[in-house]
Scaffold this motif. Structure first.
Motif, PDB file in Angstrom:
ATOM      1  N   ASN A 160       0.829  -1.207   0.000  1.00 42.70           N
ATOM      2  CA  ASN A 160       0.000   0.000   0.000  1.00 42.70           C
ATOM      3  C   ASN A 160       0.860   1.252   0.000  1.00 42.70           C
ATOM      4  O   ASN A 160       1.795   1.393   0.793  1.00 42.70           O
ATOM      5  CB  ASN A 160      -0.922   0.015   1.229  1.00 42.70           C
TER       6      ASN A 160
ATOM      7  N   SER B  11       2.858   5.332  -5.084  1.00 40.15           N
ATOM      8  CA  SER B  11       2.667   6.776  -4.970  1.00 40.15           C
ATOM      9  C   SER B  11       3.787   7.452  -4.186  1.00 40.15           C
ATOM     10  O   SER B  11       3.889   8.686  -4.192  1.00 40.15           O
ATOM     11  CB  SER B  11       1.325   7.062  -4.294  1.00 40.15           C
TER      12      SER B  11
ATOM     13  N   LYS C 109      -3.868  -8.503  -5.696  1.00 37.47           N
ATOM     14  CA  LYS C 109      -4.717  -7.484  -5.073  1.00 37.47           C
ATOM     15  C   LYS C 109      -4.987  -6.328  -6.018  1.00 37.47           C
ATOM     16  O   LYS C 109      -4.977  -6.485  -7.236  1.00 37.47           O
ATOM     17  CB  LYS C 109      -4.119  -7.024  -3.746  1.00 37.47           C
ATOM     18  N   GLU C 110      -5.207  -5.145  -5.476  1.00 44.81           N
ATOM     19  CA  GLU C 110      -5.716  -4.041  -6.272  1.00 44.81           C
ATOM     20  C   GLU C 110      -4.624  -3.053  -6.650  1.00 44.81           C
ATOM     21  O   GLU C 110      -3.527  -3.057  -6.089  1.00 44.81           O
ATOM     22  CB  GLU C 110      -6.815  -3.300  -5.495  1.00 44.81           C
ATOM     23  N   LEU C 111      -4.965  -2.222  -7.613  1.00 40.45           N
ATOM     24  CA  LEU C 111      -4.130  -1.084  -7.969  1.00 40.45           C
ATOM     25  C   LEU C 111      -4.737   0.141  -7.322  1.00 40.45           C
ATOM     26  O   LEU C 111      -5.874   0.514  -7.613  1.00 40.45           O
ATOM     27  CB  LEU C 111      -4.084  -0.916  -9.496  1.00 40.45           C
ATOM     28  N   LEU C 112      -3.971   0.766  -6.408  1.00 40.41           N
ATOM     29  CA  LEU C 112      -4.543   1.837  -5.595  1.00 40.41           C
ATOM     30  C   LEU C 112      -4.201   3.225  -6.082  1.00 40.41           C
ATOM     31  O   LEU C 112      -5.034   4.122  -6.060  1.00 40.41           O
ATOM     32  CB  LEU C 112      -4.103   1.656  -4.140  1.00 40.41           C
ATOM     33  N   SER C 113      -2.976   3.437  -6.517  1.00 39.45           N
ATOM     34  CA  SER C 113      -2.589   4.796  -6.910  1.00 39.45           C
ATOM     35  C   SER C 113      -1.356   4.737  -7.789  1.00 39.45           C
ATOM     36  O   SER C 113      -0.694   3.708  -7.909  1.00 39.45           O
ATOM     37  CB  SER C 113      -2.304   5.649  -5.666  1.00 39.45           C
TER      38      SER C 113
ATOM     39  N   ILE D 166     -10.749  -0.878 -10.564  1.00 44.79           N
ATOM     40  CA  ILE D 166      -9.866   0.278 -10.719  1.00 44.79           C
ATOM     41  C   ILE D 166     -10.728   1.522 -10.574  1.00 44.79           C
ATOM     42  O   ILE D 166     -11.596   1.794 -11.405  1.00 44.79           O
ATOM     43  CB  ILE D 166      -9.165   0.274 -12.089  1.00 44.79           C
ATOM     44  N   GLN D 167     -10.519   2.245  -9.498  1.00 45.06           N
ATOM     45  CA  GLN D 167     -11.277   3.469  -9.259  1.00 45.06           C
ATOM     46  C   GLN D 167     -10.530   4.643  -9.894  1.00 45.06           C
ATOM     47  O   GLN D 167      -9.469   5.031  -9.411  1.00 45.06           O
ATOM     48  CB  GLN D 167     -11.430   3.711  -7.746  1.00 45.06           C
TER      49      GLN D 167
ATOM     50  N   LEU E  91      -9.299   7.320  -7.600  1.00 42.41           N
ATOM     51  CA  LEU E  91      -8.223   6.979  -6.676  1.00 42.41           C
ATOM     52  C   LEU E  91      -6.916   6.702  -7.408  1.00 42.41           C
ATOM     53  O   LEU E  91      -5.848   7.155  -6.996  1.00 42.41           O
ATOM     54  CB  LEU E  91      -8.622   5.759  -5.835  1.00 42.41           C
ATOM     55  N   VAL E  92      -6.997   5.922  -8.483  1.00 42.00           N
ATOM     56  CA  VAL E  92      -5.786   5.532  -9.193  1.00 42.00           C
ATOM     57  C   VAL E  92      -5.201   6.709  -9.959  1.00 42.00           C
ATOM     58  O   VAL E  92      -4.003   6.966  -9.928  1.00 42.00           O
ATOM     59  CB  VAL E  92      -6.087   4.375 -10.152  1.00 42.00           C
TER      60      VAL E  92
END
Length: 742
Positions: free
Chosen positions: A113, A117, A134-138, A157-158, A161-162
């Motif tokens: 996390n 970024s 897992k996810e791609l956050l930023s 993918i938001q 946020l990303v």
């Protein structure tokens, strides 16, 4: 004196400066060094050339590391090094890192996390072909290139946020293809990402429509989102992006027409939207796309005529509009300007007319598929000019003069596949021994003449085709015996003589076909052909042709030779609907990889050999309508076959049939008891696969184990080869019922 002095001084100064720079560059920052040493993948590298990362060596001298003049690490570049392990959060301490490339390794685990970024100077991020999860956050603010393709990333993918409004304003390349992302399509706002050039979202599970906004991407060159679950219309604002070179949206659920606005994309090189639900007509002015090279519109619901303006796209190399509802006279089109054309596929439409004479001037053509249309006339003599032609499929039309067609095509020196079936209805099979000449069909590997109702005998000139691998003469009216010289064809592995009037016995010479009776690798051929032929469906899909002998529906008699067991590489043996007699050879059990065995509708007698239970890949079996007797074997694949496999043999017995066995010896009884009650926790659950489809089954298993890291290869395997995966799960209900009763 000065002339000799200054060069020496220059050399000294260069040496001093280089020494100074070297001493500065090779003084690694200790914080960066510790951040690198904290990674477990350093130790577990499986590369043939291990990393030289050691605490005793300056980290600026390590493999894959580049430092700036102050000893700060700016590049971590280790693709294709066999690295294992995961990323440590301490990587964030590399505060001067500008390039991070760990692609094509075996790294796994989640992306920490906030890791991405935290890099304030990172411009290139390439973690493709690993198994990060897992996810791609930023994304970092400074990023320009992101490649996370072929990983195990999931979730949504938001965009807020990303990407965000103030994030990554310099982003130019973004690739998250071949992952398991879900949810709405995450199109970044091109108002904030004005520099974006390439977006790749293909091979994921994105759903619903492509949202509007692409029209604002004024510098976008590549847009890919194929192999998803996208629906709705093609976004019309995409036609405003005149910089686009590639639009790739295959295998979705897109519907509606192709907008006329597409002709504004003057730089478009590739337009592939195949396997969707697009309808309407191809834009009339599509010929204005002067840069177009690849047009892939197959498997949609497109209608109307093929636009004449398309013939103005002189740079076209590939045209594939197969499996649509096109109509009109193809012979009225002028193909002469398409001198770069290599592949033309207009099969499975409703085109009329004759084989276009102008098409023979396209001398670069390698593949022509015009099958399953309504073309008339003959194969043109001018085709001899097409010296690069290697694949020709004209099946299921209304062509005439098979003798002339064979004579002409023998002059196409590179022809390896000739599929002409379902034409020349009721003509005589050419049997002139001189039809090939001295060098005709020297490279021919596949000859398809099925479904033509040709009469006569198998011509002797076929014996000269020493490269022949696949021969289809099914659904004709051929008579006489099956030639023994088939056994001398050195590369033949697929022989289909089904639905003719052949008589005589099964030639023993067939049992020594080199490619079926030795352990040599069999080079299978991918052609458009249906296995286990139905002449109405032949060549309608791309299938990997299985090694087979198909003599179904003839008038063959005598015994099945014991030598049949020598064909150890055979996958399909179909001798049904003949007059074979005698017993079933036990030697068939030597064909360990046999997938289909059909001996139904003959006059076979005796018992079904118990040894056939060792055929663990047998997924289709029938001995129906013979004179067999005794007990049906128990175990292996035989526990999965239904009663239809044995019907028409009143003296066969087994609990699955209506007739019960009059007596079961003690050994078999004990075998049943052991299978029902002992050994395994779930003995009534059987999974069976055929070897020809075993590759697909193994891919499924790998997918279950490793999830999405292999999913892209699986998708491609299904798209380009169209192999079928047959997994038969059979539950013996009788045994289950007994268990429940106890």
């Amino acid at each position: 004196m000065l002339n000799t002095f200054f060069p020496d001084m220059h050399s000294v100064l260069v040496f001093v400066l280089l020494s100074c720079f070297a001493s500065i560059c090779h003084t690694c920052n200790q914080l960066d060094k510790q951040a690198l040493l904290s990674h477990s993948f350093i130790i577990s590298s499986s590369s043939s050339t291990p990393l030289n990362w050691s605490s005793s060596i300056d980290c600026c001298l390590w493999d894959g590391i580049t430092c700036d003049l102050h000893g700060r690490v700016t590049k971590l570049w280790l693709p294709f090094r066999g690295l294992r392990g995961s990323l440590s959060p301490s990587l964030a301490n590399l505060s001067h890192l500008s390039h991070l490339n760990l692609s094509h390794n075996l790294l796994s685990g989640p992306l920490p996390n906030g890791l991405l970024s935290s890099f304030n100077h990172l411009t290139t991020l390439d973690l493709s072909f690993n198994c990060f999860s897992k996810e791609l956050l930023s994304l970092p603010y400074s990023i320009q290139l992101v490649d996370l393709s072929s990983n195990c990333l999931s979730g949504k993918i938001q965009p807020s946020l990303v990407f965000g409004q103030a994030r990554a304003p310099n982003l130019m390349y973004f690739n998250v293809s071949n992952n398991s992302f879900t949810g709405f399509f995450p199109l970044p706002s091109c108002n904030s990402f004005s520099l974006i050039k390439s977006l790749d979202f293909s091979v994921n599970c994105f759903t619903l429509k492509i949202p509007p906004g692409l029209g604002a991407c004024s510098k976008l060159e590549v847009f890919r989102a194929g192999f998803n679950l996208l629906s709705g219309l093609l976004p019309f604002d995409i036609y405003n992006v005149t910089t686009l070179r590639e639009i790739s949206l295959p295998r979705n659920q897109l519907s509606g027409p192709i907008g006329d606005g597409i002709v504004q994309l003057s730089n478009l090189n590739t337009f592939e939207v195949y396997s969707n639900e697009l309808n309407g007509e191809i834009p009339r002015d599509i010929g204005r796309l002067s840069s177009l090279e690849h047009l892939l519109l197959q498997s949609n619901n497109l209608r109307g005529n093929l636009p004449p303006s398309l013939m103005q796209c002189a740079n076209l190399t590939t045209i594939n509009i197969r499996n649509n509802f096109l109509e009109g006279d193809i012979s009225a089109l002028d193909f002469s300007k398409l001198q770069k054309l290599r592949t033309l596929d207009l099969g499975n439409n409703s085109l009329t007319g004759y084989f276009p004479l102008s098409l023979t001037s396209c001398t670069s053509l390698m593949t022509i598929r015009l099958d399953t249309n309504e073309l008339e006339g003959q194969v043109l003599p001018d085709m001899v000019a097409m010296q690069y032609l290697s694949f020709l499929s004209l099946s299921a039309n209304r062509l005439i003069n098979i003798t002339g067609a064979i004579r002409i095509l023998t002059s196409c020196k590179n022809l390896s596949v000739a599929i002409l079936g379902n034409n020349f209805i009721g003509e005589a099979m050419p049997d002139d021994g001189s039809i090939l000449g001295s060098d005709g069909f020297q490279k021919l590997q596949v000859l398809g003449l099925g479904g033509c109702k040709l009469y006569g005998r198998v011509p002797a000139w076929i014996a000269k085709l020493r490269m022949l691998k696949v021969l289809d003469l099914s659904f004709n009216h051929l008579t006489g015996s099956i030639p023994s010289w088939f056994g001398n064809l050195p590369r033949l592995f697929c022989l289909d003589l089904s639905s003719n009037f052949f008589s005589g016995e099964f030639p023993q010479e067939l049992c020594r076909l080199p490619t079926l009776s030795s352990r040599l690798d069999v080079p299978l051929v991918d052609i458009f052909m249906q296995p286990f032929n139905d002449y109405r469906l032949q060549y309608s899909g791309l299938t990997n042709v299985l090694p087979q002998i198909n003599l179904r529906n003839n008038s063959l008699s005598g015994r099945i030779p014991l030598e049949i067991g020598k064909l150890i590489l055979l996958h399909v043996l179909d001798l049904s609907l003949n007059n074979f007699s005698g017993s079933i050879p036990e030697q068939i059990s030597n064909i360990r990889i046999l997938e289909k065995l059909d001996l139904s509708n003959n006059h076979l007698s005796g018992e079904i050999p118990e040894s056939l239970t060792s055929l663990h890949f047998l997924s289709s079996f029938s001995v129906a309508n013979n004179n067999l007797q005794g007990q049906i074997p128990i175990g292996g694949q035989f526990d999965t076959f239904s009663s239809q496999s044995y019907e028409g043999n009143p003296q066969l017995c087994r609990p699955v049939l209506s007739s019960s066995c009059p007596s079961i010896n003690r050994g078999n009884e004990q075998k049943i008891i052991q299978e029902e009650g002992g050994g395994f926790n779930i003995p009534w659950f059987h999974v069976t696969v055929g070897l020809g489809y075993a590759t697909g089954f193994l891919v499924v298993c790998v997918t279950l184990l490793f999830q999405d890291s292999w999913r892209y290869a699986y998708f491609k395997f299904l798209s380009n080869m169209h192999d079928k995966v047959y997994v038969i799960v059979a539950v013996n209900m009788a045994r289950l019922r007994r268990r429940l009763q106890r």
